[in-house]
Enzyme design. Sequence first.
Site, PDB file in Angstrom:
ATOM      1  N   HIS A  38       0.860  -1.196   0.000  1.00  0.00           N
ATOM      2  CA  HIS A  38       0.000   0.000   0.000  1.00  0.00           C
ATOM      3  C   HIS A  38       0.885   1.232   0.000  1.00  0.00           C
ATOM      4  O   HIS A  38       1.944   1.253   0.613  1.00  0.00           O
ATOM      5  CB  HIS A  38      -0.900   0.013   1.247  1.00  0.00           C
ATOM      6  CG  HIS A  38      -2.075   0.926   1.114  1.00  0.00           C
ATOM      7  ND1 HIS A  38      -1.997   2.274   1.375  1.00  0.00           N
ATOM      8  CD2 HIS A  38      -3.346   0.678   0.709  1.00  0.00           C
ATOM      9  CE1 HIS A  38      -3.191   2.810   1.153  1.00  0.00           C
ATOM     10  NE2 HIS A  38      -4.017   1.878   0.761  1.00  0.00           N
TER      11      HIS A  38
ATOM     12  N   ASP B 244      -7.956  -5.443  -0.010  1.00  0.00           N
ATOM     13  CA  ASP B 244      -8.411  -6.278  -1.139  1.00  0.00           C
ATOM     14  C   ASP B 244      -8.037  -7.739  -1.005  1.00  0.00           C
ATOM     15  O   ASP B 244      -8.448  -8.557  -1.820  1.00  0.00           O
ATOM     16  CB  ASP B 244      -7.803  -5.723  -2.439  1.00  0.00           C
ATOM     17  CG  ASP B 244      -8.339  -4.335  -2.725  1.00  0.00           C
ATOM     18  OD1 ASP B 244      -7.538  -3.396  -2.747  1.00  0.00           O
ATOM     19  OD2 ASP B 244      -9.572  -4.203  -2.855  1.00  0.00           O
TER      20      ASP B 244
HETATM   21  C1  SDX Z   1      -6.217   0.124  -2.864  1.00  0.00           C
HETATM   22  O1  SDX Z   1      -4.441   4.623  -2.001  1.00  0.00           O
HETATM   23  C2  SDX Z   1      -5.361   3.993  -1.379  1.00  0.00           C
HETATM   24  O2  SDX Z   1      -5.753   4.349  -0.293  1.00  0.00           O
HETATM   25  C3  SDX Z   1      -5.951   2.809  -2.125  1.00  0.00           C
HETATM   26  C4  SDX Z   1      -6.963   1.967  -1.358  1.00  0.00           C
HETATM   27  C5  SDX Z   1      -8.242   2.742  -1.088  1.00  0.00           C
HETATM   28  O3  SDX Z   1      -8.959   2.374  -0.156  1.00  0.00           O
HETATM   29  O4  SDX Z   1      -8.567   3.661  -1.880  1.00  0.00           O
HETATM   30  O5  SDX Z   1      -6.415   1.528  -0.143  1.00  0.00           O
HETATM   31  C6  SDX Z   1      -7.384   0.753  -2.183  1.00  0.00           C
HETATM   32  O6  SDX Z   1      -5.929   0.481  -3.975  1.00  0.00           O
HETATM   33  C7  SDX Z   1      -5.371  -0.865  -2.106  1.00  0.00           C
HETATM   34  C8  SDX Z   1      -4.137  -1.344  -2.934  1.00  0.00           C
HETATM   35  C9  SDX Z   1      -4.624  -2.449  -3.888  1.00  0.00           C
HETATM   36  N1  SDX Z   1      -3.560  -2.777  -4.863  1.00  0.00           N
HETATM   37  C10 SDX Z   1      -2.951  -3.973  -4.799  1.00  0.00           C
HETATM   38  O7  SDX Z   1      -3.132  -4.816  -3.910  1.00  0.00           O
HETATM   39  C11 SDX Z   1      -2.012  -4.226  -5.977  1.00  0.00           C
HETATM   40  C12 SDX Z   1      -0.678  -4.801  -5.457  1.00  0.00           C
HETATM   41  N2  SDX Z   1       0.027  -3.718  -4.732  1.00  0.00           N
HETATM   42  C13 SDX Z   1       0.995  -2.956  -5.464  1.00  0.00           C
HETATM   43  O8  SDX Z   1       0.656  -2.720  -6.787  1.00  0.00           O
HETATM   44  C14 SDX Z   1       1.480  -1.739  -4.675  1.00  0.00           C
HETATM   45  O9  SDX Z   1       1.740  -2.160  -3.409  1.00  0.00           O
HETATM   46  C15 SDX Z   1       0.602  -0.492  -4.599  1.00  0.00           C
HETATM   47  C16 SDX Z   1       0.196  -0.009  -5.952  1.00  0.00           C
HETATM   48  C17 SDX Z   1      -0.614  -0.762  -3.802  1.00  0.00           C
HETATM   49  C18 SDX Z   1       1.421   0.585  -3.907  1.00  0.00           C
HETATM   50  O10 SDX Z   1       2.434   0.915  -4.774  1.00  0.00           O
HETATM   51  P1  SDX Z   1       3.522   2.033  -4.372  1.00  0.00           P
HETATM   52  O11 SDX Z   1       3.195   2.760  -3.155  1.00  0.00           O
HETATM   53  O12 SDX Z   1       3.795   2.826  -5.579  1.00  0.00           O
HETATM   54  O13 SDX Z   1       4.729   1.163  -3.929  1.00  0.00           O
HETATM   55  P2  SDX Z   1       5.831   0.729  -4.905  1.00  0.00           P
HETATM   56  O14 SDX Z   1       5.186   0.197  -6.141  1.00  0.00           O
HETATM   57  O15 SDX Z   1       6.797   1.847  -5.011  1.00  0.00           O
HETATM   58  O16 SDX Z   1       6.418  -0.489  -4.107  1.00  0.00           O
HETATM   59  C19 SDX Z   1       7.456  -0.284  -3.198  1.00  0.00           C
HETATM   60  C20 SDX Z   1       8.327  -1.530  -3.373  1.00  0.00           C
HETATM   61  C21 SDX Z   1       8.714  -1.805  -4.828  1.00  0.00           C
HETATM   62  O17 SDX Z   1       9.951  -2.448  -4.822  1.00  0.00           O
HETATM   63  P3  SDX Z   1      11.292  -1.528  -5.156  1.00  0.00           P
HETATM   64  O18 SDX Z   1      11.036  -0.869  -6.503  1.00  0.00           O
HETATM   65  O19 SDX Z   1      11.383  -0.542  -4.011  1.00  0.00           O
HETATM   66  O20 SDX Z   1      12.415  -2.547  -5.201  1.00  0.00           O
HETATM   67  O21 SDX Z   1       7.574  -2.672  -2.950  1.00  0.00           O
HETATM   68  C22 SDX Z   1       7.393  -3.552  -4.046  1.00  0.00           C
HETATM   69  C23 SDX Z   1       7.682  -2.779  -5.313  1.00  0.00           C
HETATM   70  O22 SDX Z   1       8.178  -3.646  -6.327  1.00  0.00           O
HETATM   71  N3  SDX Z   1       5.990  -3.978  -4.012  1.00  0.00           N
HETATM   72  C24 SDX Z   1       5.577  -5.223  -4.192  1.00  0.00           C
HETATM   73  C25 SDX Z   1       4.190  -5.171  -4.039  1.00  0.00           C
HETATM   74  N4  SDX Z   1       3.818  -3.931  -3.781  1.00  0.00           N
HETATM   75  C26 SDX Z   1       4.938  -3.195  -3.768  1.00  0.00           C
HETATM   76  N5  SDX Z   1       6.241  -6.354  -4.497  1.00  0.00           N
HETATM   77  C27 SDX Z   1       5.464  -7.461  -4.616  1.00  0.00           C
HETATM   78  N6  SDX Z   1       4.115  -7.505  -4.472  1.00  0.00           N
HETATM   79  C28 SDX Z   1       3.463  -6.378  -4.183  1.00  0.00           C
HETATM   80  N7  SDX Z   1       2.122  -6.408  -4.036  1.00  0.00           N
END
Ligand code: SDX
Length: 429
Positions: free
Chosen positions: A306, A364
């Site tokens: 998140h 989720d």
């Molecule tokens: C919702 O914003 C909100 O409040 C949203 C929400 C709401 O109520 O409105 O809470 C609802 O959207 C919840 C999130 C649902 N999405 C998912 O579950 C999809 C999977 N999650 C990822 O796509 C990700 O965690 C996000 C999009 C939710 C957050 O992305 P960020 O903040 O941009 O974080 P990031 O992509 O920069 O990740 C940080 C690191 C990265 O690694 P590095 O580049 O630092 O090496 O963590 C890794 C990412 O690769 N990472 C994950 C991961 N999520 C982040 N690695 C594996 N699996 C994951 N799910």
Amino acid sequence: MSAKTGTISLGGNAVDMPVKSGTIGPDVIDIGKLYAQTGAFTYDPGFTSTASCESAITYIDGDEGVLLHRGFPIDQLAEQGDFLETCYLLLYGELPTAAQKADFDYRVTRHTMVHEQMARFFQGFRRDAHPMAVMVAAVGALAAFYHDSTDISDEKQRMIASMRMIAKVPTLAAMAYKYTIGQPFVYPKNSLDYTSNFLNMCFAVPCEDYKINPVLSRALDRIFILHADHEQNASTSTVRLAGSSGANPFACIAAGIACLWGPAHGGANEAALKMLSEIGHVDRIPEFVKKAKDKNDPFRLMGFGHRVYKNYDPRAKIMQKTCHEVLAELGVKDEPLLEVAIELERIALSDEYFIEKKLYPNVDFYSGITLKAMGFPTSMFTVLFAVARTVGWIAQWKEMIEDPTQKIGRPRQLYTGAAPRDYVPVGKR
Ligand code: SDX
């Protein structure tokens, strides 16, 4: 006490920027005059360190895993109140008295029908259309039927549009579901509470009455509470930006629904269930965890991580409890997807990669299993998220419209395109 300031020094030119403090949470540096004073913009494409507005509706402490709506913790609202009470709280800022709640429920209930011609509007879609595609269109089309509540400068019309949205989006969502399964639309029933009415519109058929299961209705009502609002997430920011141009509220909510559809946002519940199904068995979890950790693999564990929560999403805990309640009520034993989910969570939370990056299950992760058990197809999961989030979008839209300092949102950019050059006639290219 002297006002707090931050100093930005650029090329030997130091300028002071006012620092503003909220009730709780991080201070903000007001950089409104930065460009005028330094000729430079700030740069923060994902808005990871940028506050886009001032708001009194919701507060998240990502490190502590805290979520407050108008100061009330989400777990207390979810356990002790119902969804329409949370809607009232988000819209008006205070919990309703019994009389206010009864009046609010009455007003919402009596806006649940949609213009009869909207039924014909649905006929234009293919039956296999994704219900979110139908929702983006149908909610935007409300502006074509309810002209008398699109003047955003009129407070009375703003409230009527808000009530219409909260009341009619579930009706449109149920119609979108019925249309895709080829069953007749079911009209709202004023004798039912908000969430029971939604279940009835989704699952009743003309040939027999649908018996509302109070445990399932309560569970879905709680799920709506968990999804009601969440600060300035992507879809809420979309609604605010659309609303900042003066677009009517129906169009703004349709824009929010479009943004919510993305798998990184509201589409994650649908994607999480598909991922659990693809994993299929606990033995295959290590293979998927490895893929999620591989920088060269775009695969991510859906339902994990998140932008704000760097601790357990408080909603996920309540969602997990609700999932177990629903499965128990339905007599679902040994649900393989739940087994996979619980084991995946255990493995991920003990894995160095997820610990270091502070990746926890989000709202989720367990919602898909719960909604599938309740009889909803995967394609309806994000639609249900949109039904719940409509009140959050509307409350945030109203707050923005009623902010006297509000102006159209118009970000700038870092230009990296071609330097100025002269036109070359086609014969000389
Ligand atoms: C919702 O914003 C909100 O409040 C949203 C929400 C709401 O109520 O409105 O809470 C609802 O959207 C919840 C999130 C649902 N999405 C998912 O579950 C999809 C999977 N999650 C990822 O796509 C990700 O965690 C996000 C999009 C939710 C957050 O992305 P960020 O903040 O941009 O974080 P990031 O992509 O920069 O990740 C940080 C690191 C990265 O690694 P590095 O580049 O630092 O090496 O963590 C890794 C990412 O690769 N990472 C994950 C991961 N999520 C982040 N690695 C594996 N699996 C994951 N799910």
